[in-house]
Design an enzyme around this catalytic site. Structure first.
Site, PDB file in Angstrom:
ATOM      1  N   ARG A   1       1.240  -7.908  -4.107  1.00  0.00           N
ATOM      2  CA  ARG A   1       0.248  -7.488  -5.146  1.00  0.00           C
ATOM      3  C   ARG A   1      -0.090  -5.957  -4.709  1.00  0.00           C
ATOM      4  O   ARG A   1      -0.302  -5.825  -3.462  1.00  0.00           O
ATOM      5  CB  ARG A   1      -0.889  -8.191  -5.421  1.00  0.00           C
ATOM      6  CG  ARG A   1      -1.745  -8.586  -4.289  1.00  0.00           C
ATOM      7  CD  ARG A   1      -2.843  -9.799  -4.628  1.00  0.00           C
ATOM      8  NE  ARG A   1      -3.692  -9.712  -3.532  1.00  0.00           N
ATOM      9  CZ  ARG A   1      -3.712 -10.828  -2.594  1.00  0.00           C
ATOM     10  NH1 ARG A   1      -2.524 -11.426  -2.489  1.00  0.00           N
ATOM     11  NH2 ARG A   1      -4.635 -10.819  -1.934  1.00  0.00           N
TER      12      ARG A   1
ATOM     13  N   ASP B   1      25.635  31.668 -19.341  1.00  0.00           N
ATOM     14  CA  ASP B   1      24.496  32.261 -19.833  1.00  0.00           C
ATOM     15  C   ASP B   1      24.612  33.713 -19.269  1.00  0.00           C
ATOM     16  O   ASP B   1      24.613  33.867 -18.239  1.00  0.00           O
ATOM     17  CB  ASP B   1      23.225  31.301 -19.137  1.00  0.00           C
ATOM     18  CG  ASP B   1      21.899  31.975 -19.647  1.00  0.00           C
ATOM     19  OD1 ASP B   1      21.683  31.257 -20.983  1.00  0.00           O
ATOM     20  OD2 ASP B   1      21.420  32.946 -19.114  1.00  0.00           O
TER      21      ASP B   1
ATOM     22  N   CYS C   1       0.720  -1.194   0.007  1.00  0.00           N
ATOM     23  CA  CYS C   1      -0.026   0.122  -0.140  1.00  0.00           C
ATOM     24  C   CYS C   1       0.755   1.276  -0.061  1.00  0.00           C
ATOM     25  O   CYS C   1       1.992   0.996   0.354  1.00  0.00           O
ATOM     26  CB  CYS C   1      -1.024   0.148   1.130  1.00  0.00           C
ATOM     27  SG  CYS C   1      -2.006  -1.211   1.559  1.00  0.00           S
TER      28      CYS C   1
ATOM     29  N   ARG D   1      -7.011  -0.257   7.711  1.00  0.00           N
ATOM     30  CA  ARG D   1      -6.488  -0.154   9.116  1.00  0.00           C
ATOM     31  C   ARG D   1      -5.102  -0.743   9.010  1.00  0.00           C
ATOM     32  O   ARG D   1      -4.740  -1.693   8.370  1.00  0.00           O
ATOM     33  CB  ARG D   1      -7.365  -1.043  10.069  1.00  0.00           C
ATOM     34  CG  ARG D   1      -6.790  -1.207  11.473  1.00  0.00           C
ATOM     35  CD  ARG D   1      -7.818  -1.799  12.179  1.00  0.00           C
ATOM     36  NE  ARG D   1      -7.822  -3.343  11.624  1.00  0.00           N
ATOM     37  CZ  ARG D   1      -7.181  -4.464  12.158  1.00  0.00           C
ATOM     38  NH1 ARG D   1      -5.995  -3.961  13.109  1.00  0.00           N
ATOM     39  NH2 ARG D   1      -7.239  -5.553  11.702  1.00  0.00           N
TER      40      ARG D   1
END
Length: 483
Positions: free
Chosen positions: A63, A441, A34, A41
């Site tokens: 998974r 630059d 997750c 929970r």
């Protein structure tokens, strides 16, 4: 590297959004991993293991959770700023770099050996390149399942699976259910595929300065290739011979809206990867802010624009061409040259894709520029010759920009007409290296002088930039934005 177990567990207990995309938690008792913000929970600490990436959780046999949907986590790799090579490798994988070739070919494109690439992946990602590619396919497929109404066969193709049978096998093996079961449980509020257009959400870590990115793009539009429809940026693309148009706009607080119109979906992984890179969605603004806000010159600028991003060129060849056209002239003049180049040498979009009066052409291919007579461009003959030489270099070596930044810059510097400024600008704007400072630059030197109320120089700017490592590119972007 991820924090210690106790810190990770506290982040999950607090549902701390700062760790979303940086950290994944695997529940050993259920076999699910997750995001830190998952509404489920939290299990006991001893039943949780933490991972630095979704791919490493997949490789451990877990998974993805169906509630917090790890495939929608913002792409915030911890290796940004520490391993540009891994960043480029992941971008190539996201574009399908392992779909038709092995790890050896990918390593060669990066200028590495197979073993070295695998070691870097295990160190920074926690998984092998093959595992990352497999995870990319299945998570993109799951994303399309949730957010579109594409038929299963088209999802399989778009996600990079060779067949719907292979897609079903992999999905069944991972989720213990066929993809049709997952879709059956969803209630899509609106159709996401209509008239050949596919809409997706691309996540990022807020804040995101969309107005700043849109302003940057609006001053650099090539007529016929790109433009704005309302507040959305649109442009043409060609991927593997398939033409299309993308539309990118501000979505929610942590996502951009991407609309892809194309005659085929096999190009979708590459298009998503290119858009993520072009709009700098992998940036971790907190990490950039933490470093730049300690610098007395950049601190106020960083606080004023905490969501600043580093817009990148859409394509490597186009980016180098833009840099060459921009040598020693104003942005407005350079864009006028690029628009002429596109009108003369760019392929026309098919009538069903073109947006009349706005997006009508593709940016020219290298082979079209390599042998073209560029005398129609009002610029020095030497710069016309440089453009021809750049195009020829890409024709002879499509992977001209592959490899570490310094090696790529050396290749560019070997092309007559390309100097230090152009090579540095390409490192920042084309390769997306977060730690490049174009110290020569003129605008950057002028910005420093304005902020410090004292004369400055390229050497002075180079010295100041040491305090901005590893985010010197963002320091440069802040200075440009200050002007």
């Amino acid at each position: 590297m991820i924090p210690d177990h106790a810190t990770c567990y506290r982040a999950f207990a607090a549902k701390d959004t700062r760790f979303d995309g940086r950290l994944f938690g695997g529940v050993l008792t259920t076999g699910i991993y997750c995001r830190p913000i998952c509404p489920a929970r939290l299990p006991k600490s001893e039943n949780v293991r933490f991972f630095p990436s979704a791919a490493s959780a997949h490789e451990a046999g877990l998974r993805p959770c169906l509630r917090c949907r790890p495939e929608t986590a913002p792409d915030t790799p911890a290796w940004r700023g520490t391993s540009a090579t891994i960043g480029r490798a992941l971008r190539l994988i996201e574009e399908g770099g392992l779909d038709d070739h092995g790890v050896g070919h990918l390593a060669m494109r990066l200028g590495l050996g197979d073993r070295q690439l695998r070691r870097l992946f295990m160190k920074h990602v926690g998984a092998t390149p093959i595992a990352v590619a497999q995870t990319r396919r299945i998570l993109l497929a799951k994303h399309l399942l949730h957010e579109t109404q594409l038929p299963m066969a088209e999802i399989a193709l778009a996600a990079g699976f060779g067949s719907i049978r292979r897609f079903n096998e992999v999905f069944q093996g991972l989720f213990n259910r066929p993809p049709s079961d997952v879709r059956r449980g969803l209630a899509l509020e609106v159709p996401h595929v209509s008239g050949g257009a596919l809409t997706l959400k691309l996540r990022f870590r807020p804040p995101y300065d969309w107005e700043g990115v849109a302003d940057f793009l609006s001053h650099r539009l090539y007529d016929g290739v790109e433009g704005f429809v309302g507040e959305d940026y649109v442009r043409s693309f060609c991927c593997g011979g398939t033409q299309g148009i993308v539309r990118v706009g501000k979505g929610g607080s942590d996502w951009l809206k991407l609309v892809v119109s194309s005659s085929g979906l096999a190009c979708l992984p590459k298009v998503i990867a290119v858009v993520r890179a072009a709009f700098d969605l992998a940036c971790d603004p907190a990490a950039v802010m933490a470093q730049l806000s300690t610098d007395p010159i950049l601190a106020d600028l960083a606080r004023q624009r905490p969501g600043l991003r580093l817009p990148r060129s859409w394509d490597g060849f186009e980016g180098v061409v833009r840099a060459v056209l921009g040598q020693q002239i104003t942005v407005k003049a350079a864009i006028a040259l690029g628009s002429r180049l596109t009108s003369a040498l760019g392929q026309k979009l098919s009538a069903d894709l073109a947006i009349a009066g706005l997006v009508t052409h593709l940016f020219p291919e290298p082979k079209a520029v390599a042998t073209a007579d560029l005398s129609f461009l009002p610029m020095p003959k030497s710069r016309q010759t440089t453009l021809n030489a750049v195009a020829k270099a890409f024709v002879e070596c499509p992977d001209l920009l592959a490899g570490p930044t310094q090696e790529v810059q050396s290749r560019l510097l070997a092309i007559p007409g390309i100097g230090r400024w152009t090579a540095d600008y390409c490192g920042l704007r084309v390769m997306g290296d977060p730690d490049v400072l174009p110290a020569t630059d003129v605008a950057l030197v002028r910005a420093v002088a304005k902020l410090t109320h004292a004369p400055s120089s390229p050497i002075h700017l180079e010295e100041l930039g040491r305090n901005w490592h590893p985010w010197r590119s963002y320091g440069a972007q802040h200075l440009w934005a200050s002007l």
